[in-house]
Enzyme design. Structure first.
Site, mmCIF file in Angstrom:
data_model
loop_
_atom_site.group_PDB
_atom_site.id
_atom_site.type_symbol
_atom_site.label_atom_id
_atom_site.label_comp_id
_atom_site.label_asym_id
_atom_site.label_seq_id
_atom_site.Cartn_x
_atom_site.Cartn_y
_atom_site.Cartn_z
ATOM 1 N N HIS A 1 2.948 5.291 7.420
ATOM 2 C CA HIS A 1 4.304 5.330 6.851
ATOM 3 C C HIS A 1 5.182 6.223 7.717
ATOM 4 O O HIS A 1 5.800 7.176 7.235
ATOM 5 C CB HIS A 1 4.277 5.799 5.403
ATOM 6 N N ASP B 1 -5.307 -9.694 4.158
ATOM 7 C CA ASP B 1 -5.001 -10.655 3.095
ATOM 8 C C ASP B 1 -4.175 -11.832 3.614
ATOM 9 O O ASP B 1 -3.807 -12.717 2.837
ATOM 10 C CB ASP B 1 -4.272 -9.971 1.926
ATOM 11 N N HIS C 1 -0.015 -9.287 4.800
ATOM 12 C CA HIS C 1 0.445 -8.057 5.451
ATOM 13 C C HIS C 1 0.477 -8.173 6.975
ATOM 14 O O HIS C 1 1.338 -7.579 7.624
ATOM 15 C CB HIS C 1 -0.445 -6.879 5.046
ATOM 16 N N ASP D 1 -6.308 -1.824 0.152
ATOM 17 C CA ASP D 1 -5.026 -1.320 -0.377
ATOM 18 C C ASP D 1 -4.759 -1.953 -1.752
ATOM 19 O O ASP D 1 -3.614 -2.194 -2.132
ATOM 20 C CB ASP D 1 -3.877 -1.628 0.595
ATOM 21 N N LEU E 1 6.522 -5.366 -0.089
ATOM 22 C CA LEU E 1 5.123 -5.423 -0.522
ATOM 23 C C LEU E 1 4.729 -4.092 -1.150
ATOM 24 O O LEU E 1 5.081 -3.024 -0.633
ATOM 25 C CB LEU E 1 4.202 -5.729 0.664
ATOM 26 N N GLY F 1 1.348 -2.658 -2.070
ATOM 27 C CA GLY F 1 -0.103 -2.768 -2.097
ATOM 28 C C GLY F 1 -0.516 -4.222 -1.990
ATOM 29 O O GLY F 1 0.319 -5.115 -1.788
HETATM 30 ZN ZN LIG Z 1 0.812 2.412 2.364
#
Ligand SMILES: [Zn+2]
Length: 387
Positions: free
Chosen positions: A197, A250, A253, A277, A310, A312
């Site tokens: 992040h 997935d 992402h 996640d 998004l 998670g």
């Molecule tokens: Zn994160």
């Protein structure tokens, strides 16, 4: 040597190679060895999975929730037990309940929950992951910006104290809100520091790797990207062999082509490993939930805020492995390793987790040849599931 259990199957993958028509010998929660089925006759307890396969248990270093509970909304050992049980039904045998950016009060409660879970020996609990609140506002993703703040001396002391007295802890931080000196202190105390992040440049993040950060959180998501003149955190993580990187597999992402390129580009010995996640939807039919008072919608395999960000992932580890095998095209053994030995190595637990070897923790998953989940064993015990 007192062997209490012999667990046999058509094939056992020990994390490196397959053993046909073999049995796993277990005593006191640890693996004694893998032998031919005929040589397991002396075991006091025998379990036979016939035509199924046994593979190492999955290690998930980023789990926000499961079974309807998000870690943070609830933080007790019972809540951690519910989350771990939900993921065990998809093969996860060790996980880090992950607290996303929240208030100092909730963070303190999460640390208490980790202490309680460890004291009670909750099966599947490995330690804690604090993802935030010391992140970058520019790359906040679904984290609540009003809780994002610089790391204080008190924050640093609380994490170091937890590490010294209560066990394993990983923290995701951004250089924008944590100093190099603080990272050096965390690393010295044995806290695993992961960069995420963040909008930092490759040059900046390299100084954080030099200071002791050894990981990158969900590679590609919520970080500076690999560009032509600025390699970003993505470029720095791929090019630095000291660094491990989590990846959400997935298909939403990160594009499968991007995953293939990253796997080829990653300098070793650091490795890319899978994280889910996952949110509390895993193991439930929830259609949505609230995250710090904001509505999250579940749709077509994704979880999003109203604005589409998004929040998670809605995937379990076994589905991530199937995705890496069937869509990204990895050999099954490699896909399994990215969910077992690779994350174990990323946190320095590869001496006892991630392989089925003598003296290793008896964490394993029973799969059908079609890769459906059959059973999960944690610490040498059959982890009964309600299905
Ligand atoms: Zn994160």
């Amino acid at each position: 040597m007192t062997t209490t259990s012999a667990v046999s199957a058509a094939r056992i993958f020990d994390g490196t190679r397959w053993h046909d028509d073999s049995a796993l010998l277990i005593s006191d929660g640890r693996i004694d060895g893998i032998v031919a089925i005929d040589d397991a006759a002396g075991a006091s307890r025998r379990v036979d999975y016939d035509d199924q396969w046994i593979v190492p248990g999955f290690v998930d270093l980023q789990v926000n929730g499961g079974g309807g509970i998000r870690f943070g909304d609830e933080t007790s050992a019972d809540a951690i037990h519910t989350i771990a049980a939900a993921h065990a039904r998809f093969g996860t045998t060790k996980l880090l309940p992950t607290l996303i950016t929240d208030t100092a009060e909730v963070t303190a409660r999460a640390l208490d929950g980790g202490r309680e879970a460890r004291a009670k020996g909750i099966p599947g609990f490995l330690g804690l992951h604090l993802e935030g609140p010391h992140l970058s506002l520019e790359r906040k993703g679904a984290h609540n910006p009003s809780f994002i703040r610089p790391m204080s001396e008190a924050d640093l002391a609380a994490i170091c104290e937890y590490r010294r007295e209560s066990g394993f802890v990983l923290t995701t931080i951004a250089p924008e809100n944590v100093t190099i000196e603080q990272v050096a202190m965390l690393a010295k105390e044995g806290v695993v520091v992961s960069i995420g992040h963040s909008n930092a440049t490759a040059a900046t993040v390299a100084t954080y790797f030099d200071a002791g950060a050894t990981m990158v959180t969900h590679l590609f998501n919520a970080m500076s990207q690999l560009g032509n003149r600025e390699p970003g955190i993505v470029g720095a993580a791929l090019d630095d062999g000291r660094v491990h990187a989590g990846l959400i597999a997935d298909g939403i992402h990160v594009d499968p082509m991007t995953i293939k390129v990253a796997l080829r580009a990653k300098r070793s010995p650091g490795q890319i490993f899978l994280v889910t996640d996952a949110m509390q939807t895993i193991g439930t039919s929830l259609e949505g939930f609230e995250l710090n008072g904001r509505a999250i919608h579940r749709s077509a395999g994704s979880l999003r805020l109203e604005d589409g960000t998004l929040a998670g992932a809605d995937i379990d580890m076994l589905a991530s492995i199937r995705f890496m095998h069937a869509v990204v095209g990895l050999p099954l053994e490699t896909a399994i390793s990215l969910a077992s030995s690779a994350p174990a190595k990323a946190v320095g637990a590869d001496g006892y987790l991630g392989h089925l070897r003598p003296s290793y923790v008896a964490d394993f998953v029973v799969l059908s040849p079609e890769l459906d989940h059959v059973d999960t064993w944690i610490d040498g015990r059959n982890f009964a599931h309600p299905r």
